[in-house]
Design a protein around this motif. Structure first.
Motif, PDB file in Angstrom:
ATOM      1  N   SER A  90      -7.553 -38.145  20.836  1.00 46.08           N
ATOM      2  CA  SER A  90      -6.167 -38.615  20.753  1.00 46.08           C
ATOM      3  C   SER A  90      -5.644 -38.852  22.159  1.00 46.08           C
ATOM      4  N   ASN A  91      -4.831 -39.845  22.289  1.00 38.18           N
ATOM      5  CA  ASN A  91      -4.286 -40.241  23.581  1.00 38.18           C
ATOM      6  C   ASN A  91      -3.060 -39.390  23.893  1.00 38.18           C
ATOM      7  N   LEU A  92      -3.289 -38.230  24.511  1.00 34.75           N
ATOM      8  CA  LEU A  92      -2.190 -37.339  24.866  1.00 34.75           C
ATOM      9  C   LEU A  92      -1.574 -37.797  26.173  1.00 34.75           C
ATOM     10  N   LYS A  93      -0.264 -37.907  26.182  1.00 32.07           N
ATOM     11  CA  LYS A  93       0.423 -38.341  27.390  1.00 32.07           C
ATOM     12  C   LYS A  93       0.453 -37.242  28.445  1.00 32.07           C
ATOM     13  N   HIS A  94       0.519 -35.996  27.988  1.00 31.40           N
ATOM     14  CA  HIS A  94       0.512 -34.851  28.902  1.00 31.40           C
ATOM     15  C   HIS A  94      -0.483 -33.838  28.334  1.00 31.40           C
ATOM     16  N   LYS A  95      -1.721 -33.938  28.754  1.00 29.30           N
ATOM     17  CA  LYS A  95      -2.790 -33.151  28.158  1.00 29.30           C
ATOM     18  C   LYS A  95      -2.630 -31.655  28.408  1.00 29.30           C
ATOM     19  N   TYR A  96      -1.990 -31.273  29.502  1.00 28.02           N
ATOM     20  CA  TYR A  96      -1.867 -29.848  29.815  1.00 28.02           C
ATOM     21  C   TYR A  96      -0.893 -29.137  28.874  1.00 28.02           C
ATOM     22  N   TYR A  97      -0.075 -29.877  28.104  1.00 30.99           N
ATOM     23  CA  TYR A  97       0.786 -29.261  27.098  1.00 30.99           C
ATOM     24  C   TYR A  97       0.084 -29.140  25.748  1.00 30.99           C
ATOM     25  N   GLY A  98      -0.872 -30.001  25.485  1.00 29.61           N
ATOM     26  CA  GLY A  98      -1.592 -29.943  24.228  1.00 29.61           C
ATOM     27  C   GLY A  98      -0.936 -30.787  23.136  1.00 29.61           C
ATOM     28  N   ARG A  99      -1.656 -30.869  22.033  1.00 28.08           N
ATOM     29  CA  ARG A  99      -1.210 -31.695  20.910  1.00 28.08           C
ATOM     30  C   ARG A  99      -0.009 -31.079  20.196  1.00 28.08           C
ATOM     31  N   ASN A 100       0.072 -29.740  20.152  1.00 23.74           N
ATOM     32  CA  ASN A 100       1.142 -29.086  19.394  1.00 23.74           C
ATOM     33  C   ASN A 100       2.525 -29.408  19.955  1.00 23.74           C
ATOM     34  N   ILE A 101       2.625 -29.527  21.272  1.00 25.04           N
ATOM     35  CA  ILE A 101       3.921 -29.860  21.875  1.00 25.04           C
ATOM     36  C   ILE A 101       4.354 -31.251  21.442  1.00 25.04           C
ATOM     37  N   GLU A 102       3.413 -32.198  21.407  1.00 19.60           N
ATOM     38  CA  GLU A 102       3.770 -33.550  20.974  1.00 19.60           C
ATOM     39  C   GLU A 102       4.183 -33.559  19.506  1.00 19.60           C
ATOM     40  N   LEU A 103       3.550 -32.722  18.696  1.00 18.78           N
ATOM     41  CA  LEU A 103       3.957 -32.633  17.294  1.00 18.78           C
ATOM     42  C   LEU A 103       5.365 -32.060  17.167  1.00 18.78           C
ATOM     43  N   ALA A 134       2.276 -20.714  32.825  1.00 19.57           N
ATOM     44  CA  ALA A 134       1.070 -19.947  32.495  1.00 19.57           C
ATOM     45  C   ALA A 134      -0.144 -20.436  33.267  1.00 19.57           C
ATOM     46  N   TRP A 135      -0.125 -21.699  33.700  1.00 15.42           N
ATOM     47  CA  TRP A 135      -1.279 -22.268  34.396  1.00 15.42           C
ATOM     48  C   TRP A 135      -0.965 -22.676  35.832  1.00 15.42           C
TER      49      TRP A 135
END
Length: 222
Positions: A90-103, A134-135
């Motif tokens: 999936s084309n995540l715009k901000h990968k360091y946040y993960g898919r759940n944030i986009e959902l 956290a990171w």
């Protein structure tokens, strides 16, 4: 198998050498319980019991004739690589946040009222800041997070973000209840006021005084 040690391997060889099948089966069950005690952190269940019996058959080189609750595994499983797990592309715009944030951002867009969307965005800002911290050693600015939320929402939360920029984040925002307006049931100050004899009971106030017997009596003020 290294996870059980050499002593278990020697016991397996001894079980194989037992000529009587009933005794061999009895010793095999005892050996299974011993193998179970070696790893007490593993949960006891049907799957784990099957794994123990599979390991026993493997350590016996599949040369074990006993009455077990599970059939012996096929020899082809040895050296067989597990299948590759397909990963979602999936084309995540901000990968360091993960898919759940986009959902969650999409859920905020679908929220009905403006105040609830504003509270949802405020909640997302704090959540994303904690996730970033956290990171990373440095904090991320609120304006940066708001801009990221705008991008993930396709700029559908522009009005809510502008309101937060003007008025600030909604305190104690929770996406479950949105920007809930406090009432006399969830307002702690009103509750304490009513408990102390404030404007409860239709505006009537009471005063407690002791009588001569030491007991309290109640006088009403009008």
């Amino acid at each position: 198998m290294k996870e059980y040690g050499s002593n278990i391997q020697k016991l397996v060889e001894h079980v194989i050498s037992v000529p009587d099948k009933d005794k061999r089966t009895k010793h095999a069950h005892i050996l299974i319980e011993l193998m179970r005690q070696i790893h007490p952190q593993m949960r006891d269940g049907n799957d784990y019991s099957k794994k123990l019996w599979d390991d026993l058959y493997i350590m016996a080189n599949f040369d074990l004739d006993v009455d077990s609750p599970f059939p012996p595994p096929p020899k082809e499983i040895l050296g067989k690589r597990p299948p590759k797990m397909p990963y979602r592309q999936s084309n995540l715009k901000h990968k360091y946040y993960g898919r759940n944030i986009e959902l969650l951002v999409l859920k905020a867009v679908a929220t009905e009222s403006f105040d609830e969307r504003k509270a949802f965005v405020s909640y997302l800002v704090k959540l994303m800041q904690n996730s970033f911290l956290a990171w990373n050693k440095d904090n991320i600015q609120t304006e940066t997070v708001l801009q990221q939320i705008l991008q993930m929402s396709g700029f559908k939360l522009q009005a809510e973000v502008d309101a937060i920029r003007k008025d600030g984040l909604v305190p104690d925002a929770n996406p479950k209840d949105g920007n809930r307006v406090p009432n006399r049931f969830n307002n702690a100050q009103t509750f304490r006021k009513n408990q102390s004899g404030g404007n409860s009971n239709g505006g009537k106030r009471y005063k407690n005084n002791k009588n001569k017997s030491g007991k309290y009596k109640q006088r009403r003020r009008y």
